[in-house]
Scaffold this motif. Structure first.
Motif, PDB file in Angstrom:
ATOM      1  N   PRO A  18       0.811  -1.218   0.000  1.00 51.04           N
ATOM      2  CA  PRO A  18       0.000   0.000   0.000  1.00 51.04           C
ATOM      3  C   PRO A  18       0.847   1.273   0.000  1.00 51.04           C
ATOM      4  O   PRO A  18       2.006   1.274   0.405  1.00 51.04           O
ATOM      5  CB  PRO A  18      -0.782  -0.111   1.300  1.00 51.04           C
ATOM      6  CG  PRO A  18       0.145  -0.854   2.207  1.00 51.04           C
ATOM      7  CD  PRO A  18       0.829  -1.854   1.313  1.00 51.04           C
ATOM      8  N   THR A  19       0.232   2.352  -0.436  1.00 52.75           N
ATOM      9  CA  THR A  19       0.868   3.653  -0.271  1.00 52.75           C
ATOM     10  C   THR A  19       0.668   4.075   1.182  1.00 52.75           C
ATOM     11  O   THR A  19      -0.210   3.539   1.889  1.00 52.75           O
ATOM     12  CB  THR A  19       0.241   4.716  -1.188  1.00 52.75           C
ATOM     13  OG1 THR A  19      -1.119   4.919  -0.797  1.00 52.75           O
ATOM     14  CG2 THR A  19       0.333   4.322  -2.656  1.00 52.75           C
ATOM     15  N   THR A  36       6.264  12.451  11.853  1.00 51.39           N
ATOM     16  CA  THR A  36       7.548  11.987  12.377  1.00 51.39           C
ATOM     17  C   THR A  36       8.462  11.535  11.243  1.00 51.39           C
ATOM     18  O   THR A  36       9.667  11.779  11.263  1.00 51.39           O
ATOM     19  CB  THR A  36       7.333  10.846  13.395  1.00 51.39           C
ATOM     20  OG1 THR A  36       6.507  11.352  14.465  1.00 51.39           O
ATOM     21  CG2 THR A  36       8.637  10.361  13.984  1.00 51.39           C
ATOM     22  N   ALA A  37       7.893  10.887  10.234  1.00 51.21           N
ATOM     23  CA  ALA A  37       8.676  10.476   9.061  1.00 51.21           C
ATOM     24  C   ALA A  37       9.191  11.704   8.315  1.00 51.21           C
ATOM     25  O   ALA A  37      10.347  11.724   7.864  1.00 51.21           O
ATOM     26  CB  ALA A  37       7.840   9.595   8.146  1.00 51.21           C
ATOM     27  N   GLY A  55       4.914  -3.411  10.541  1.00 51.15           N
ATOM     28  CA  GLY A  55       4.799  -4.236   9.351  1.00 51.15           C
ATOM     29  C   GLY A  55       5.084  -3.542   8.032  1.00 51.15           C
ATOM     30  O   GLY A  55       5.112  -4.184   6.996  1.00 51.15           O
ATOM     31  N   HIS A  56       5.283  -2.224   8.048  1.00 53.24           N
ATOM     32  CA  HIS A  56       5.523  -1.482   6.810  1.00 53.24           C
ATOM     33  C   HIS A  56       6.651  -0.479   7.000  1.00 53.24           C
ATOM     34  O   HIS A  56       6.688   0.242   8.001  1.00 53.24           O
ATOM     35  CB  HIS A  56       4.275  -0.732   6.354  1.00 53.24           C
ATOM     36  CG  HIS A  56       3.156  -1.627   5.975  1.00 53.24           C
ATOM     37  ND1 HIS A  56       3.060  -2.216   4.733  1.00 53.24           N
ATOM     38  CD2 HIS A  56       2.089  -2.071   6.682  1.00 53.24           C
ATOM     39  CE1 HIS A  56       1.973  -2.964   4.688  1.00 53.24           C
ATOM     40  NE2 HIS A  56       1.371  -2.894   5.865  1.00 53.24           N
ATOM     41  N   SER A  57       7.555  -0.437   6.019  1.00 52.06           N
ATOM     42  CA  SER A  57       8.620   0.557   6.031  1.00 52.06           C
ATOM     43  C   SER A  57       8.577   1.354   4.738  1.00 52.06           C
ATOM     44  O   SER A  57       7.928   0.955   3.762  1.00 52.06           O
ATOM     45  CB  SER A  57       9.982  -0.112   6.217  1.00 52.06           C
ATOM     46  OG  SER A  57      10.275  -0.931   5.115  1.00 52.06           O
ATOM     47  N   LEU A  58       9.267   2.481   4.736  1.00 50.23           N
ATOM     48  CA  LEU A  58       9.286   3.362   3.584  1.00 50.23           C
ATOM     49  C   LEU A  58      10.698   3.875   3.388  1.00 50.23           C
ATOM     50  O   LEU A  58      11.355   4.286   4.352  1.00 50.23           O
ATOM     51  CB  LEU A  58       8.329   4.545   3.823  1.00 50.23           C
ATOM     52  CG  LEU A  58       8.206   5.583   2.716  1.00 50.23           C
ATOM     53  CD1 LEU A  58       7.607   4.960   1.458  1.00 50.23           C
ATOM     54  CD2 LEU A  58       7.363   6.756   3.176  1.00 50.23           C
ATOM     55  N   ARG A  96       4.702   3.992  -2.162  1.00 49.12           N
ATOM     56  CA  ARG A  96       4.383   2.616  -1.751  1.00 49.12           C
ATOM     57  C   ARG A  96       5.324   2.166  -0.651  1.00 49.12           C
ATOM     58  O   ARG A  96       6.522   2.419  -0.706  1.00 49.12           O
ATOM     59  CB  ARG A  96       4.473   1.655  -2.938  1.00 49.12           C
ATOM     60  CG  ARG A  96       3.431   1.953  -3.975  1.00 49.12           C
ATOM     61  CD  ARG A  96       2.699   0.714  -4.450  1.00 49.12           C
ATOM     62  NE  ARG A  96       1.544   1.110  -5.250  1.00 49.12           N
ATOM     63  CZ  ARG A  96       0.314   1.147  -4.788  1.00 49.12           C
ATOM     64  NH1 ARG A  96       0.052   0.789  -3.568  1.00 49.12           N
ATOM     65  NH2 ARG A  96      -0.681   1.533  -5.571  1.00 49.12           N
ATOM     66  N   THR A  97       4.760   1.489   0.317  1.00 45.08           N
ATOM     67  CA  THR A  97       5.558   0.949   1.412  1.00 45.08           C
ATOM     68  C   THR A  97       6.083  -0.441   1.049  1.00 45.08           C
ATOM     69  O   THR A  97       5.655  -1.044   0.076  1.00 45.08           O
ATOM     70  CB  THR A  97       4.717   0.846   2.704  1.00 45.08           C
ATOM     71  OG1 THR A  97       3.626  -0.052   2.459  1.00 45.08           O
ATOM     72  CG2 THR A  97       4.197   2.210   3.153  1.00 45.08           C
ATOM     73  N   GLU A  98       6.996  -0.914   1.878  1.00 42.61           N
ATOM     74  CA  GLU A  98       7.522  -2.268   1.761  1.00 42.61           C
ATOM     75  C   GLU A  98       7.186  -3.012   3.036  1.00 42.61           C
ATOM     76  O   GLU A  98       7.051  -2.410   4.099  1.00 42.61           O
ATOM     77  CB  GLU A  98       9.041  -2.223   1.584  1.00 42.61           C
ATOM     78  CG  GLU A  98       9.477  -1.444   0.367  1.00 42.61           C
ATOM     79  CD  GLU A  98      10.979  -1.170   0.364  1.00 42.61           C
ATOM     80  OE1 GLU A  98      11.660  -1.449   1.381  1.00 42.61           O
ATOM     81  OE2 GLU A  98      11.475  -0.675  -0.653  1.00 42.61           O
ATOM     82  N   LYS A  99       7.040  -4.332   2.929  1.00 40.12           N
ATOM     83  CA  LYS A  99       6.818  -5.128   4.131  1.00 40.12           C
ATOM     84  C   LYS A  99       8.051  -5.043   4.996  1.00 40.12           C
ATOM     85  O   LYS A  99       9.173  -5.157   4.516  1.00 40.12           O
ATOM     86  CB  LYS A  99       6.569  -6.608   3.775  1.00 40.12           C
ATOM     87  CG  LYS A  99       5.260  -6.842   3.086  1.00 40.12           C
ATOM     88  CD  LYS A  99       4.151  -6.866   4.088  1.00 40.12           C
ATOM     89  CE  LYS A  99       2.849  -7.265   3.408  1.00 40.12           C
ATOM     90  NZ  LYS A  99       1.752  -7.234   4.308  1.00 40.12           N
ATOM     91  N   ALA A 100       7.861  -4.791   6.271  1.00 38.16           N
ATOM     92  CA  ALA A 100       8.991  -4.647   7.203  1.00 38.16           C
ATOM     93  C   ALA A 100       9.421  -6.008   7.725  1.00 38.16           C
ATOM     94  O   ALA A 100       8.715  -6.965   7.691  1.00 38.16           O
ATOM     95  CB  ALA A 100       8.608  -3.746   8.364  1.00 38.16           C
TER      96      ALA A 100
END
Length: 100
Positions: A18-19, A36-37, A55-58, A96-100
């Motif tokens: 997801p975005t 914060t990001a 669960g998600h990183s960017l 889009r995020t990546e799975k962490a």
């Protein structure tokens, strides 16, 4: 998981990758987490894998570079902090995020 989507919260569904905006809409990411990001990116523009939520990183640097307006605004010496924050936030919400 339902047809390439993951159930989130109160019945909302989001794609596998997801975005940040989709996560925000599904209430899986808060305004505070996005801010914060933005702060993390403005403190270090080379920040790569940033945990935006469980669960998600960017990749913050890649998100800004991929967004033409944000990359131009952040590169201009005369851009105000407020304009930079808005541009970076927009880039993150569309990324889009990546799975962490």
């Amino acid at each position: 998981m339902f047809g390439g989507c993951t159930r989130v919260g109160t019945g909302g569904r989001i794609p596998e990758s997801p975005t940040v905006g989709e996560l925000f809409k599904a209430k899986a990411v808060t305004d505070e987490q996005v801010n914060t990001a933005v702060d993390a990116y403005l403190a270090d523009t080379t920040t790569a894998s940033y945990p935006i939520t469980d669960g998600h990183s960017l990749d913050l640097a890649a998100a800004v570079l991929a967004h033409e307006w944000a990359s131009q605004v952040t590169a201009l010496v005369g851009s105000s902090v407020g304009l930079k924050r808005s541009a970076v936030r927009t880039a993150f919400l569309l990324a889009r995020t990546e799975k962490a």
